[in-house]
Design an enzyme around this catalytic site. Structure first.
Site, short mmCIF file in Angstrom:
data_model
loop_
_atom_site.label_atom_id
_atom_site.label_comp_id
_atom_site.label_asym_id
_atom_site.label_seq_id
_atom_site.Cartn_x
_atom_site.Cartn_y
_atom_site.Cartn_z
N HIS A 135 0.87 -1.18 0.00
CA HIS A 135 0.00 0.00 0.00
C HIS A 135 0.91 1.24 0.00
O HIS A 135 2.02 1.20 0.52
CB HIS A 135 -0.83 -0.05 1.28
N LYS B 16 -10.59 -0.94 10.52
CA LYS B 16 -10.74 -2.09 9.62
C LYS B 16 -11.11 -3.36 10.39
O LYS B 16 -11.32 -4.40 9.81
CB LYS B 16 -9.44 -2.30 8.83
N ASP C 11 2.96 -4.77 7.93
CA ASP C 11 1.73 -3.99 7.78
C ASP C 11 0.56 -4.96 7.93
O ASP C 11 0.30 -5.77 7.04
CB ASP C 11 1.73 -3.31 6.41
N CYS D 257 -4.68 2.54 -3.71
CA CYS D 257 -3.45 3.03 -3.06
C CYS D 257 -2.29 2.05 -3.25
O CYS D 257 -1.49 1.84 -2.33
CB CYS D 257 -3.65 3.30 -1.58
N GLN E 64 -4.61 -5.44 6.72
CA GLN E 64 -5.57 -6.36 6.11
C GLN E 64 -5.50 -7.77 6.69
O GLN E 64 -6.15 -8.68 6.19
CB GLN E 64 -5.35 -6.43 4.58
N1 PMP Z 1 -1.88 -0.86 4.52
C1 PMP Z 1 -2.80 -1.60 3.89
C2 PMP Z 1 -2.42 -2.96 3.37
C3 PMP Z 1 -4.10 -1.11 3.76
O1 PMP Z 1 -5.02 -1.85 3.13
C4 PMP Z 1 -4.42 0.17 4.26
C5 PMP Z 1 -5.80 0.76 4.12
N2 PMP Z 1 -6.38 0.60 2.86
C6 PMP Z 1 -3.41 0.90 4.91
C7 PMP Z 1 -2.16 0.34 5.02
C8 PMP Z 1 -3.67 2.24 5.47
O2 PMP Z 1 -4.55 2.17 6.55
P1 PMP Z 1 -5.15 3.49 7.19
O3 PMP Z 1 -5.72 4.29 6.06
O4 PMP Z 1 -6.18 3.00 8.13
O5 PMP Z 1 -4.03 4.20 7.88
#
Ligand code: PMP
Length: 404
Positions: free
Chosen positions: A122, A225, A199, A363, A202
């Protein structure tokens, strides 16, 4: 027994309609809906406890502090961390990663040093490293993947050099659903004496995560999430690492004493928590973790896996269906395109049928470049989704396909 109807009743929003159709919410990778108990935790604390934490001698402040610190303990247990000193509250995964990159980069990286990330990260696990690269001249090595969306472990092993300072990798891809073998990847890194940041945005919502079993050095996730509130997240870090890292932000809470000559920083975990924390949010996050723990993460995982396998089978029957991400170990995320139908058109038309999916690059533009596409349609599942909803998605896609 997994009582899906009872679970759905816990989520009031699932009863609503959009465009006169029952809501089918398949955008859980972006954020999840909230059970009543989580929203109640927020209103209860505002109505009956609210006071700033840590600084007050009065009753409410102490009660709010107790709730806040009990939430830290709930997170510790949930991740099986050794100590609650290892649980840093942040605004979410993004802030957790920025904290780590800034503090670790400041202390342990200099020009020519290297970080290893993967092609499926991401942006929140790419851009902070690029910003560090611009400040300090570090370089970023990228683990490639095969066409199924699995990271190439042999290539990963070859990326290590004597300049490698850290590995930062996602546990589960938010586009492909690939569950990366992070335990094995951490062992490889440790054999080189290199720490690993995972990270977990997910993964934490979908599977049991045990940071000690993984031997992760750092692990980040977002509350929203995993059925918790927005604006709260966690960075887990091994105490021996966190002790060595400098603070991320300066301000109240993170100090022991301040004078204009010298400031002494507070101990863990407060060293990393400048300013008033979202103490209402942490209570609500703990309530969300209690909620999923009561159902049991293994049961949630089994339900979502079954749904994913079923959805993959059904989606593949649709002519001209292209699915991105067919890893052996795949979680509750399915990205796809159908024929030449633009992802935005598909998403917009599905929305009119009451089906909420995400469209775009998610993203993860470097991953889109690797796949040779601009974006996908993404359906992502949560503990409350049903096979009937998958059937509705499939029928919806068929309908849109026939329109084109
Ligand atoms: N890493 C991953 C793999 C994600 O899917 C996301 C959210 N789509 C994020 C980081 C960022 O999370 P947040 O917007 O809650 O900070």
């Amino acid at each position: 027994m997994y009582d899906i109807q009872k679970i759905r009743e816990d989520f009031p929003i699932l009863q609503r309609e959009v465009y006169g159709k029952p809501l089918i919410y398949l955008d859980n990778g972006a954020t999840t809906q909230k059970p009543r108990c989580v929203v109640d935790a927020i209103t209860e604390e505002y109505y009956s406890v609210n006071a700033n934490v840590h600084r007050g001698v009065h009753f409410l402040s102490q009660q709010a502090t107790e709730l806040h610190e009990a939430s830290r303990e709930t997170v510790r247990k949930f991740l099986n961390a050794k100590s609650s000193n290892e649980i840093i509250f942040t605004r979410g995964t993004t802030e957790s990663i920025n904290l780590l990159v800034t503090s670790f980069g400041e202390e342990f990286m200099s020009e020519g040093d290297e970080v290893i990330v993967s092609v499926m990260e991401h942006h929140s696990n790419i851009v902070p490293w690029q910003m560090l690269a611009a400040r300090k001249g570090i370089s970023i090595k990228v683990i490639p993947m095969n066409d199924k969306g699995e990271l190439l472990q042999d290539e990963y092993a070859k990326l290590f050099s004597d300049r490698t300072k850290i590995v930062a990798v996602t546990h589960v891809s938010n586009v492909l659903g690939t569950v990366n073998p992070v335990k094995e990847m951490i062992a490889v890194a440790h054999a080189h004496g290199v720490p690993v940041m995972v990270d977990g945005a997910q993964s934490v919502p979908h599977m049991k995560v045990d940071v000690r079993d993984l031997d992760a050095d750092f692990y980040a996730f977002s509350g929203h999430k995993i059925y918790g509130p927005t604006g709260v997240g966690v960075l887990y870090g091994k105490e021996e690492w966190l002790d060595k890292l400098p603070p991320y932000q300066g301000g109240g809470e993170m100090i022991q004493t301040v004078s204009f000559e010298k400031t002494v920083f507070n101990e863990l975990p407060f060293k990393f928590e400048a300013g008033t924390p979202d103490y209402i949010g942490t209570t609500a996050l703990a309530r969300a973790l209690d909620y999923v723990s009561a159902i049991e993460m293994d049961h949630i995982n089994a339900h979502e896996r079954e749904l994913t396998v079923y959805a993959m089978q059904q989606l593949k029957r649709i002519p001209d269906m292209r699915i991105f991400g067919e890893a052996e170990n795949k979680d509750a995320v399915i990205s796809f395109l159908v024929g030449n139908i633009h992802h935005l058109d598909m998403g917009t038309l599905l929305d009119r049928l009451g089906i909420a999916v995400r469209t775009g690059h998610h993203c993860a533009q470097p991953l889109m470049q690797r796949l040779g596409i601009e974006g996908t349609v993404r359906a992502s599942f949560a503990l409350y989704n049903t096979k009937e909803e998958v059937d509705a998605l499939v029928a919806g896609i068929e309908r849109v396909r026939k329109m084109f």
